[in-house]
Write a protein that holds these residues in place. Structure first.
Motif, PDB file in Angstrom:
ATOM      1  N   GLU A 224      -0.315  34.771 -17.815  1.00  0.00           N
ATOM      2  CA  GLU A 224      -0.131  34.477 -16.585  1.00  0.00           C
ATOM      3  C   GLU A 224       1.203  35.453 -16.045  1.00  0.00           C
ATOM      4  O   GLU A 224       0.863  35.855 -14.819  1.00  0.00           O
ATOM      5  CB  GLU A 224       0.706  32.979 -16.404  1.00  0.00           C
ATOM      6  CG  GLU A 224       1.094  32.626 -15.060  1.00  0.00           C
ATOM      7  CD  GLU A 224       0.066  32.251 -14.161  1.00  0.00           C
ATOM      8  OE1 GLU A 224       0.009  32.550 -12.876  1.00  0.00           O
ATOM      9  OE2 GLU A 224      -1.195  32.110 -14.651  1.00  0.00           O
TER      10      GLU A 224
ATOM     11  N   LEU B 113      -0.352  24.582 -21.847  1.00  0.00           N
ATOM     12  CA  LEU B 113      -0.091  25.784 -21.921  1.00  0.00           C
ATOM     13  C   LEU B 113       0.609  26.436 -23.340  1.00  0.00           C
ATOM     14  O   LEU B 113       1.517  25.841 -23.539  1.00  0.00           O
ATOM     15  CB  LEU B 113       0.501  26.374 -20.687  1.00  0.00           C
ATOM     16  CG  LEU B 113      -0.183  26.251 -19.332  1.00  0.00           C
ATOM     17  CD1 LEU B 113       0.676  27.057 -18.202  1.00  0.00           C
ATOM     18  CD2 LEU B 113      -1.603  26.700 -19.358  1.00  0.00           C
ATOM     19  N   SER B 114      -0.244  27.488 -23.712  1.00  0.00           N
ATOM     20  CA  SER B 114       0.619  27.963 -24.815  1.00  0.00           C
ATOM     21  C   SER B 114       1.157  29.293 -24.681  1.00  0.00           C
ATOM     22  O   SER B 114       1.392  29.677 -23.312  1.00  0.00           O
ATOM     23  CB  SER B 114      -0.487  28.347 -25.932  1.00  0.00           C
ATOM     24  OG  SER B 114      -1.500  29.386 -25.462  1.00  0.00           O
TER      25      SER B 114
ATOM     26  N   CYS C 147       4.899  24.697 -16.985  1.00  0.00           N
ATOM     27  CA  CYS C 147       3.735  24.213 -16.270  1.00  0.00           C
ATOM     28  C   CYS C 147       3.945  23.019 -15.843  1.00  0.00           C
ATOM     29  O   CYS C 147       3.078  22.358 -14.998  1.00  0.00           O
ATOM     30  CB  CYS C 147       2.591  24.130 -17.565  1.00  0.00           C
ATOM     31  SG  CYS C 147       2.908  22.796 -18.841  1.00  0.00           S
TER      32      CYS C 147
ATOM     33  N   SER D 212       5.357  21.448 -24.876  1.00  0.00           N
ATOM     34  CA  SER D 212       4.146  20.689 -24.355  1.00  0.00           C
ATOM     35  C   SER D 212       4.555  19.367 -23.773  1.00  0.00           C
ATOM     36  O   SER D 212       3.892  18.686 -23.200  1.00  0.00           O
ATOM     37  CB  SER D 212       3.149  20.479 -25.362  1.00  0.00           C
ATOM     38  OG  SER D 212       3.777  19.904 -26.478  1.00  0.00           O
TER      39      SER D 212
ATOM     40  N   ASP E  30      -0.934  31.920 -23.135  1.00  0.00           N
ATOM     41  CA  ASP E  30      -1.193  31.443 -21.768  1.00  0.00           C
ATOM     42  C   ASP E  30      -0.257  31.746 -20.705  1.00  0.00           C
ATOM     43  O   ASP E  30      -0.685  32.409 -19.827  1.00  0.00           O
ATOM     44  CB  ASP E  30      -1.533  29.816 -21.640  1.00  0.00           C
ATOM     45  CG  ASP E  30      -2.638  29.329 -22.481  1.00  0.00           C
ATOM     46  OD1 ASP E  30      -3.629  29.916 -22.173  1.00  0.00           O
ATOM     47  OD2 ASP E  30      -2.465  28.245 -22.678  1.00  0.00           O
ATOM     48  N   TYR E  31       1.093  31.788 -21.269  1.00  0.00           N
ATOM     49  CA  TYR E  31       2.202  32.180 -20.267  1.00  0.00           C
ATOM     50  C   TYR E  31       2.128  33.812 -20.315  1.00  0.00           C
ATOM     51  O   TYR E  31       2.544  34.384 -19.234  1.00  0.00           O
ATOM     52  CB  TYR E  31       3.608  31.741 -20.814  1.00  0.00           C
ATOM     53  CG  TYR E  31       3.616  30.212 -20.732  1.00  0.00           C
ATOM     54  CD1 TYR E  31       3.926  29.782 -19.269  1.00  0.00           C
ATOM     55  CD2 TYR E  31       4.030  29.237 -21.530  1.00  0.00           C
ATOM     56  CE1 TYR E  31       4.075  28.497 -18.956  1.00  0.00           C
ATOM     57  CE2 TYR E  31       4.398  27.902 -21.448  1.00  0.00           C
ATOM     58  CZ  TYR E  31       4.198  27.361 -20.097  1.00  0.00           C
ATOM     59  OH  TYR E  31       4.561  26.220 -19.743  1.00  0.00           O
TER      60      TYR E  31
ATOM     61  N   THR F 219       8.483  26.654 -23.018  1.00  0.00           N
ATOM     62  CA  THR F 219       7.294  26.789 -23.324  1.00  0.00           C
ATOM     63  C   THR F 219       6.417  25.908 -23.978  1.00  0.00           C
ATOM     64  O   THR F 219       5.532  25.770 -24.548  1.00  0.00           O
ATOM     65  CB  THR F 219       6.976  28.147 -23.912  1.00  0.00           C
ATOM     66  OG1 THR F 219       7.730  28.170 -25.261  1.00  0.00           O
ATOM     67  CG2 THR F 219       7.600  29.539 -23.060  1.00  0.00           C
TER      68      THR F 219
END
Length: 274
Positions: free
Chosen positions: A15, A7-8, A270, A255, A11-12, A253
């Motif tokens: 969301e 998620l980038s 995530c 990866s 994306d957050y 946030t």
């Protein structure tokens, strides 16, 4: 500990505005916004009267809600929220009126503040008890403040009613993390708090306390990486609690999930699991 997520930051942000309400989050964006607005309007126009409280100044209640949304993830006083909701007004609602706002909105599960942590066994003697403000869904805060994904990402949101440190996206990301952690904590029969010392020298965003009084401590950072400064409150807390601290982590946030050399974990939201 290791693992990867995909998620980038975009994306957050998406969301956050999608909402956690199952019937709303799958809708197209325009319909989703309409449903969230309708939900907020029903609270003011229908739910308050059904609770036995006629709202004589609906605009003031809506302004109070927007000011509360702007105070997300802070411990701003309720007086400060009221002042922000009624700027320039000399005939402000009485404190008893805003107490009713708070109580009814809490009964309706719209306000979901995180209480200050007051441990029954520890060396702590002076901790702040003020709650950290959160709405039940960060999407509601975004709607009350009129912000969408682009506004969150470039921090071009209009001036918010309550002055706050940092970016609004960071506050709503913390609210999203808090919502997830509360779900997991409930399943584990644990409670969720925040920690702030009386002089504000040390703060920890989330304290998850088990029935045996042992805890997990979490910091929330709108960043893909974790610095030494990001973990200083967690390492301080570990020194205070010793074995009563089961684990400590920074929710990011990023990866990748990993554990730092100092033992503090870094976990992308995530990948956060109970």
């Amino acid at each position: 500990m290791s693992g990867g997520g995909a998620l980038s930051l975009v994306d957050y942000a998406e969301e956050i505005v999608r909402s956690g309400f199952p019937a709303i989050r799958q809708l197209p964006p325009r319909a989703r916004r309409a449903q969230l607005d309708g939900y907020l309007n029903r609270i003011v126009e229908r739910d308050f009267p059904e609770q036995g409280h006629l709202v004589r100044r609906p605009d003031t209640l809506r302004g109070w809600l927007a000011a509360y949304a702007a105070a997300t993830a802070t411990t701003s006083s309720y007086n400060a929220i009221l002042d922000a909701a009624t700027p320039g007004e000399t005939n402000k609602p009485a404190k008893t009126t805003t107490t009713v706002y708070r109580d009814v909105l809490s009964q309706l599960w719209l306000l979901d503040p995180v209480p200050g942590w007051l441990p029954s066994r520890s060396a702590f003697s002076r901790l702040g008890a003020a709650p950290k403000h959160h709405l039940a869904d960060p999407a509601l805060a975004a709607r009350l403040l009129g912000v969408d994904v682009p506004a969150l990402l470039d921090d071009s949101a209009p001036d918010t009613p309550v002055r706050r440190p940092g970016h609004l996206l960071g506050a709503l990301f913390e609210s999203l993390v808090t919502l997830s952690v509360r779900v997991y904590a409930q399943a584990a029969e644990a409670t969720v708090h925040h920690l702030r010392t009386w002089d504000s020298r040390h703060e920890v965003d989330l304290i998850i306390q088990r029935a045996d009084q042992r805890i997990v401590a979490l910091e929330v950072k709108l960043s893909p990486s974790v610095s030494d400064d990001d973990v200083r409150h967690l390492t301080w807390l570990r020194g205070q609690l010793g074995d009563d601290l089961l684990d400590a982590a920074v929710i990011t946030t990023g990866s990748e999930a990993y554990r730092r050399a100092d033992g503090i974990a870094a976990i992308p939201l995530c990948l956060l699991e109970p």
